[in-house]
Write an enzyme that holds these catalytic residues in place. Structure first.
Site, PDB file in Angstrom:
ATOM      1  N   ASN A 122       0.797  -1.226   0.000  1.00  0.00           N
ATOM      2  CA  ASN A 122       0.000   0.000   0.000  1.00  0.00           C
ATOM      3  C   ASN A 122       0.831   1.278   0.000  1.00  0.00           C
ATOM      4  OD1 ASN A 122       0.399  -1.326   2.636  1.00  0.00           O
ATOM      5  ND2 ASN A 122      -0.421   0.572   3.492  1.00  0.00           N
ATOM      6  N   CYS A 175      -3.840   4.808   6.870  1.00  0.00           N
ATOM      7  CA  CYS A 175      -4.264   4.238   8.146  1.00  0.00           C
ATOM      8  C   CYS A 175      -3.333   4.618   9.293  1.00  0.00           C
ATOM      9  CB  CYS A 175      -4.356   2.719   8.035  1.00  0.00           C
ATOM     10  SG  CYS A 175      -5.515   2.169   6.776  1.00  0.00           S
ATOM     11  N   THR A 216     -26.752  -8.943  10.103  1.00  0.00           N
ATOM     12  CA  THR A 216     -27.555  -8.524   8.957  1.00  0.00           C
ATOM     13  C   THR A 216     -26.668  -7.839   7.916  1.00  0.00           C
ATOM     14  OG1 THR A 216     -29.493  -8.207  10.362  1.00  0.00           O
ATOM     15  CG2 THR A 216     -29.525  -7.124   8.207  1.00  0.00           C
TER      16      THR A 216
END
Length: 389
Positions: free
Chosen positions: A151, A325, A237
């Site tokens: 990255n 990050c 869900t």
């Protein structure tokens, strides 16, 4: 003021076609896919379609795709799922020093639990040494994880060869393909990959959605419990809108792959040539031969990369000094450290990443302002005055 975004490896904008595909699932098609009435079945069918779209991008079976909340969750699932499932076989994991922190921090947590982890070095090109990989394998090794594309410096790792080594020793092989998806060719069957992490927001899809490819026949423990979703492997869900968006983004990435790679690589090379030709005392980190088509990681000697970033921002230009990050960390990049870049040089490094919406005019605007910024910063650098850096 012009706005130029050159941080596509941090995240990408969501494409208009993707947003259009998602919108109905916020309002009209809002059913729970676990429900048996029409609205629920409508959502379930949308998930099935998205699973097929993601699978087609990497030449997998739809039943091998499991949706997650992103690349970080997928990496965590692999590390802790493999460790739990295979702990009776062994307690040794092999990865690299340049992995994303989602992998590195997970492995460090396992070390606290008594697991042994080997962190492979990289060579001067930023590529893993396969001989070192072979030497690191023991009869306790249960997982090998090597990222497909780094990255920060964009180097592409020899995944097919590494996976073959793992297969020879009957060891699970995982790759974090978050940066590689949509940017380099991926065929999980041909490459011999057992497990692969993916993320939607790196390919012009929504944030908060990812996937884990689990080859048929591979078993790792579940990471989330509570329901029967994702064939009882990942409870909760489903994020229907995110999954639909990820599917559409994968479809577009598949259709436009060659055009995307050519566009990004041509502009990346143009940016590289202008910087190296027009700004002295600069160099590119990592090989230019096997590299992410839009990645350019450049060190500017004698000045701080963060200062460059902040001044570029004043001109409406967005870049990064490392992986997004860890942008709030003062620690030097672990990737550049592994590459052997001196600490003082690491702090003078900027990552430029190009995407589908970047233009040649954008690159010219960036370089024209970058030249002024570098000259200004070097002019006031006390370090430069004594050439001590």
């Amino acid at each position: 003021m012009r706005n130029v975004y050159l941080d596509y490896s941090a995240t990408t904008p969501v494409k208009e076609e993707v947003v259009k595909e998602m919108i109905p699932y916020f309002t009209e098609k809002f059913g729970n896919p676990s429900s048996l009435y029409d609205k629920g079945l409508e959502s379930k069918e949308a998930i099935i379609k998205a699973r097929e779209q993601v699978a087609e991008l990497i030449n997998a079976k739809p039943t091998e795709i499991f949706f997650t909340a992103g690349g970080t969750e997928s990496d965590n699932w692999v590390v802790f799922g493999a460790a739990e499932k295979l702990k009776d076989k062994g307690n040794h994991i092999i990865t690299t020093k340049i992995e994303h922190h989602a992998m590195l921090h997970s492995c460090m947590e396992l070390e606290k639990q008594g697991f042994d982890v080997t962190y492979l070095d990289i060579n001067e090109d930023g590529v893993v040494d396969l001989h070192q990989l072979k030497s690191a394998i023991t009869d306790k090794t249960i997982l090998i994880s090597i990222m497909l594309v780094n990255n920060e410096i964009g180097t592409i790792q020899p995944i097919k060869e590494a996976a073959a080594i793992a297969k020879e020793h009957k060891i699970l092989f995982h790759t974090d393909a978050v940066q590689g998806l949509g940017n380099v060719p991926i065929d999980v069957k041909d490459m011999g990959i057992d497990l692969m992490s993916m993320s939607s927001h790196k390919i012009y899809g929504p944030k908060g959605t990812g996937a884990l490819y689990i080859r048929k026949g591979v078993a790792i423990s579940n990471y989330m419990y509570g329901g029967a979703q994702e064939t009882r492997k990942r409870a909760g869900t489903e994020n229907i809108t995110g999954i639909v968006g990820f599917g559409k983004a994968a479809e577009i990435a598949n259709q436009n792959f060659d055009e995307h790679v050519e566009h990004c690589s041509q502009l990346r090379d143009y940016l590289r040539d202008r910087i190296l030709d027009e700004i002295p005392d600069t160099y590119v980190n990592g090989t230019l031969k096997h590299r992410h088509p839009g990645n350019l990681n450049v060190t500017f000697k004698y000045i701080e990369g963060e200062s460059i970033l902040l001044l570029l921002n004043q001109f409406g230009i967005s870049v990064s000094t490392g992986s997004a990050c860890s942008s709030t960390s003062l620690e030097p990049s672990h990737v550049l450290s592994a590459l052997g870049v001196p600490v003082e040089m690491i702090h003078g490094t900027v990552r430029f990443t190009i995407g589908d919406f970047t233009t040649k005019e954008d690159i010219d605007y960036v370089v024209d302002n970058l030249k002024k910024i570098v000259e200004r910063l070097r002019g006031i650098s006390s370090v430069n005055s004594v050439k001590g850096w």
